[in-house]
Design an enzyme around this catalytic site. Structure first.
Site, PDB file in Angstrom:
ATOM      1  N   SER A 294       0.827  -1.205   0.000  1.00  0.00           N
ATOM      2  CA  SER A 294       0.000   0.000   0.000  1.00  0.00           C
ATOM      3  C   SER A 294       0.858   1.251   0.000  1.00  0.00           C
ATOM      4  O   SER A 294       2.057   1.201   0.249  1.00  0.00           O
ATOM      5  CB  SER A 294      -0.890   0.022   1.255  1.00  0.00           C
ATOM      6  OG  SER A 294      -1.551  -1.209   1.452  1.00  0.00           O
ATOM      7  N   ALA A 362       1.422  -1.860   4.845  1.00  0.00           N
ATOM      8  CA  ALA A 362       2.173  -3.005   5.361  1.00  0.00           C
ATOM      9  C   ALA A 362       3.567  -2.561   5.795  1.00  0.00           C
ATOM     10  O   ALA A 362       4.224  -1.777   5.110  1.00  0.00           O
ATOM     11  CB  ALA A 362       2.282  -4.102   4.307  1.00  0.00           C
ATOM     12  N   ASN A 535       5.632   1.239   1.368  1.00  0.00           N
ATOM     13  CA  ASN A 535       6.232   0.025   1.933  1.00  0.00           C
ATOM     14  C   ASN A 535       7.751   0.052   1.873  1.00  0.00           C
ATOM     15  O   ASN A 535       8.408  -0.985   1.831  1.00  0.00           O
ATOM     16  CB  ASN A 535       5.692  -1.230   1.231  1.00  0.00           C
ATOM     17  CG  ASN A 535       4.186  -1.226   1.106  1.00  0.00           C
ATOM     18  OD1 ASN A 535       3.668  -1.085   0.007  1.00  0.00           O
ATOM     19  ND2 ASN A 535       3.491  -1.334   2.218  1.00  0.00           N
TER      20      ASN A 535
END
Length: 843
Positions: A294, A362, A535
């Site tokens: 994400s 994440a 990320n």
């Protein structure tokens, strides 16, 4: 073929007694029949163990339910009820995928899948955690399950109109839910999906093959180069600082010599093959895979224009129908929030309350280690620990199989965790230790508590307590922005190389969990006035996890460069940055300048020069603006082909075939489904980039992957081969290199390949967009927070037995494809003004 015996409505009626009817229901607007009313089973309300009460559900013009109740049980009763109205089949299959009971309804094709799932969590631990919950938290799960079952009761009475058609298509019936089922949806699709990564066994296999090929010293040197511990040039979310904090040794490790004192031989190869097979059976045909991730952008009061602060989240879970996420408003019993969340979780992951807003990506932090257990030669169910052999714990699971015999499986565990691989020939087994094991439900409720916070201090307290590795983000009405890299990160012993399995005999045990102050990077109000994450590394020099190293080439710069360059940013400009990044080529910004430099001095009519021109004249986007089914520029095909060519030239001659394989892909979307959840710079591409940087690379290039060649010469070689490849494929020069578009697919299987809808429900958009499954924008001002989002294809996934789709089945699909967005109403006045239906339920 998978068994999909048709289930008739008449047969559903005969089987419906399996679902008790205890609660009030109404015909949902999602089912095509908007109503207003006040209902209970007998008109007076029935009493459950948590007492009687009522809950009101108001749906807005997009079908989003806004739920009001004075009690926690009632609030989540209404939530479960509304979610089941909209997404019953998807929720059911998600529950089955998380618990490993898919073959019970879809047959023997899913037995291996269920076996893998059942072997990867501890049901007894989940039940014990539930039993230990205080009543308010049990009421969340109990109420939600009761609400789902209430809707099931209505379906039982009227299957001819309310049973989702997918049950008829796949030939089975819905069954009653429990509180554990509700919890397992989050455990299986959040904890195990996003904080359970480890490549330690694959890394061990790679190291062993490299040392067989090159000897101990050079093999280890090459391993350190391709599986580097840290790249100081990797772009970070927290800029201007370095890890570890002053006075802390968090994350520091001794240089690698022997690999954690492990048993020599080929055990790593065998274990890696076994675990890789285990993972592959959990990614059935149609699966999008695990590594989706994400992005997030926040702009604070220092730089925001027209607002105190801005937040734009793009969680990239994958693209499915029905949508991976579900919109909801929760009001009462200490909750007052609106947002959306995966699979209608009880906790809303992307949203806001009256004072603060939040989001997530994440984290990719290292919360998992494999341990090599030494087996007793006389009994492979015993392992050595602290000087003596101990019995493994053994449990037997029975997998029910539709139209077939049940299968029993044996699940083993040691003091470290579940056994994932056994090699009796080598006398070893590998168990998996999770820092968050035994705290799965704490993930749900800690995250939930953070959504009740009213300021940074309260929110940070909950963020610091979250067990799994997740990047958490914060903003509020005062214009503050913050970031917290959450997760229980182990304090590993100095002699442990986190990239490889640890010794399991008791000499390499964790020494606790790092305290949040020194173990979890976090910041409030960075001096630049903005934050961005895709990320990437949380902070410079933060240690890589063992499975995807952060590197100098990182897609996050597509966001950071634009945020840094703008003197101020308003909400429209922030949304445009997301839109631009959706089509931007993740590799081009790093490699086109290198290509342009290498091409200088080449004859204009040479193959290399022509290929270089296709790339240097390109706007570095992958789009199909004229909608002719082909990418607008030959640069798209040239970039992809050049990356694949360079990986082959630079890496294939130095890495053994099995080691090279995961480094041989460019990572671009394909023309066939499914679409990837997101596109990222691949590991092999990062190695090529470092090799071309040479002495300027952050990772020492101890082994010359260019084999003595000049970097410019290798780049030109790659360009020439790229020209030859594309000329053969398209029958001409660069003018013909307009590659077929990779569409943006919304498939009907989950990220694991388990059906979420019938195959005929697959949807397709134009060119793939590297953006969120949903995108939500929060605009903060002194007086309020406002949120916009888009949840495609729509809020509902309901199709009745006759094939009629709910009004909100796909009404956000075009909105998403055209980068539109809708308001998420929050206040009672707003909800009432935009209400499409209202109902009050009694329990």
């Amino acid at each position: 073929m998978r068994s999909r015996r048709k289930l008739t409505v008449k047969r559903v009626l005969a089987l419906a007694l399996a679902v008790p009817v205890a609660l009030a229901v109404f015909v949902s607007p999602a089912a095509g029949d908007p109503v207003k009313g006040d209902e209970s089973p007998d008109g007076s309300g029935s009493t459950l163990s948590s007492g009687s009460g009522s809950v009101t559900i108001k749906r807005d013009t997009w079908g989003t339910p806004h739920i009001y109740s004075k009690t926690t049980f009632g609030l989540f009763y209404g939530y479960g009820y509304a979610a089941a109205q909209d997404r019953l089949f998807q929720l059911d299959m998600t529950r089955r995928g998380a618990k490993g009971t898919v073959s019970e309804v879809l047959g023997s094709d899913y037995v291996d899948f269920d076996t893998s799932v059942r072997s990867d969590y501890d049901p007894a631990s989940i039940r014990a955690q539930y039993a230990a919950l205080p009543k308010p938290q049990r009421d969340v799960l109990d109420g939600y399950a009761a609400g789902v079952n209430a809707w099931l009761g209505k379906v039982t009475k009227k299957p001819d109109t309310l049973l989702p058609k997918q049950y008829l298509d796949f030939g089975f019936q819905p069954t009653k839910w429990t509180a554990i089922d509700v919890a397992m949806v989050t455990v299986g699709t959040m904890d195990i999906r996003f904080s359970d990564y480890s490549s330690e066994l694959q890394n061990l296999a790679a190291l062993q093959q490299l040392q067989v090929t090159y000897g101990q010293k050079k093999g280890m040197a090459l391993f350190n180069q391709i599986k580097y511990k840290v790249d100081p040039l990797a772009p970070a979310t927290i800029t201007g600082r370095s890890w570890p904090p002053r006075g802390s040794s968090a994350g520091l490790e001794s240089p690698s010599k022997a690999p954690n004192g492990l048993v020599r031989g080929t055990s790593g190869v065998a274990a890696a093959q076994q675990v890789t097979k285990d993972r592959s059976v959990r990614q059935l045909p149609g699966a999008t895979g695990d590594h989706e991730f994400s992005n997030m952008m926040l702009v604070g009061k220092k730089k925001a224009s027209g607002a105190k602060a801005l937040l734009l989240n793009g969680p990239q879970f994958g693209f499915v129908n029905p949508s991976y996420v579900y919109g909801v408003g929760l009001h009462g019993a200490g909750f007052d929030l609106v947002g959306n969340t995966p699979f209608a979780y009880p906790v809303v992951l992307f949203g806001h309350n009256q004072r603060i807003a939040w989001g997530a990506t994440a984290g990719n932090g290292d919360t998992v280690d494999y341990y090599q257990e030494i087996l007793n030669p006389a009994d492979p169910l015993q392992y050595k620990y602290q000087g003596r052999y101990r019995d493994m714990e053994v449990r037997t699971e029975t997998i029910e199989v539709k139209d077939g015999a049940a299968r029993q499986i044996r699940v083993l565990s040691t003091v470290h965790g579940l056994v994932k691989s056994t090699d009796e020939k080598q006398g070893v087994a590998y168990s998996k230790k999770r820092s968050w094991a035994g705290h799965e439900l704490a993930v749900l409720f800690t995250w939930m508590d953070s959504t009740k916070a009213q300021n940074w201090k309260q929110w940070k307290t909950q963020a610091a307590a979250l067990p799994i590795s997740i990047n958490l983000y914060y903003t509020d009405r005062r214009g503050n922005i913050g970031y917290f890299a959450a997760g229980h990160f182990p304090q590993r012993p100095d002699n442990q190389d986190r990239r490889l399995p640890a010794s399991g005999i008791g000499n390499m045990e964790w020494q606790g969990i790092q305290p949040a102050r020194t173990g979890n990077p976090h910041i409030l109000n960075p001096k630049d006035g903005w934050l961005a994450n895709w990320n990437n590394s949380p902070i410079t020099n933060f240690p890589n996890s063992d499975f995807i190293p952060w590197g100098a080439a990182d897609r996050v710069t597509l966001l950071q460069d634009r945020l840094r360059a703008a003197p101020s940013i308003n909400s429209g400009q922030l949304w445009q940055i997301m839109r631009d990044a959706s089509y931007a080529d993740v590799n081009a910004g790093y490699f086109v300048p290198i290509i342009a430099k290498a091409a200088k001095g080449l004859p204009a009519n040479s193959k290399a020069a022509k290929a270089a021109a296709a790339l240097t004249r390109w706007d570095q986007t992958n789009n199909d603006l004229d909608r002719d089914g082909h990418y607008d520029s030959p640069g798209t095909a040239a970039m992809r082909t050049w990356i694949e060519t360079m990986e082959r030239i630079v890496l294939s001659d130095d890495l053994p075939p099995n080691v090279y394989a995961p480094y041989s892909t460019a990572g671009y979307p394909s023309t066939t489904p499914p679409s990837p959840g997101s596109q990222n710079i691949q590991q092999g591409t990062k190695l090529v980039y470092n090799a071309l940087l040479g002495k300027r690379a952050g990772v020492p290039q101890t082994v010359d992957l260019l084999n003595g060649k000049n970097a410019q010469k290798v780049v030109r070689q790659g360009l020439t081969q790229t020209y030859d490849t594309l000329a053969a494929e398209y029958g001409g020069g660069p003018a013909a290199w307009h590659a077929p578009v990779a569409p943006h697919w919304f498939t009907t299987t989950s990220y694991l390949g388990v059906p979420s809808a019938s195959p005929s429900e697959q949807l397709k958009g134009p060119a793939f967009m590297n953006r969120g499954t949903e995108n939500n924008l929060v605009v903060a001002s002194d007086r309020r927070l406002r949120q916009w989002d888009v949840v495609a294809p729509g809020q509902s996934g309901f199709i009745n037995p006759a094939g009629t789709k709910a009004p909100h089945y796909s009404d956000q699909f075009d909105l998403y494809l055209n980068f539109g967005k809708k308001r998420q109403w929050y206040t009672a006045l707003e909800v009432n003004r935009h209400a499409e239906s209202k109902v009050t339920l009694h329990y």
